[in-house]
Scaffold this motif. Sequence first.
Motif: not given
Length: 214
Positions: A208, A194-198, A204-205, A200-202
Amino acid sequence: MEIRVNPTRMEFNRLKTRLKMAQRGHKLLKDKRDELMRVFLELVRENKDLRTRVEAELSRSFANFLLASAVMSGETLEEAIMYPKAAVKVDVETKNVMSVHVPKITSAAKEGTEGEEEDATPYGFANTSGELDTSIATLAEVLPHLLRLAELEKSVGLLADEIDKTRRRVNALEHVLIPQLHQTIKYISMKLDENERAGLTRLMKIKDIVRGED
């Protein structure tokens, strides 16, 4: 129920190492329990057979003693057995059986003044009956078996206690600690994902946002 820990990579690796040690310890304890059970059952069978034999020999000795009491006067019988002639030296040591120190009893008749073993019969044969002779001889023969029986009884008790302790340790590892470690490792793995996905999401943001500013 899971073990309360911080869901970090270091804790994840530590718990995986602990799990491997617990699984190895579980296997070793199961092997120890199985070997203890094998030895225990062998001793129980020997104990049962020897007890039957000893009880039969003692019954025969007591029966002959009663017959001797019937044909001899009380004074003569008491005088004949009042002063034992033979002596037995008994040594008690221990031996290691799967980390259990069980007794090992050895005995030997003490030698007389001329270097020969003392006769178990403490009297002359003029005023005594053959039944008394047989009773005394039977008791002398059964003594080593009685010592072996005592050794077996104590060994069986000690092994039974150790088997119970080992069984409880095996059950604690198998049904409590190892499942807890599996569950906790799974929990930490999920949190790390979950931390890794979070992360990656941050990331990517942020990319952007940086592209938008360009």
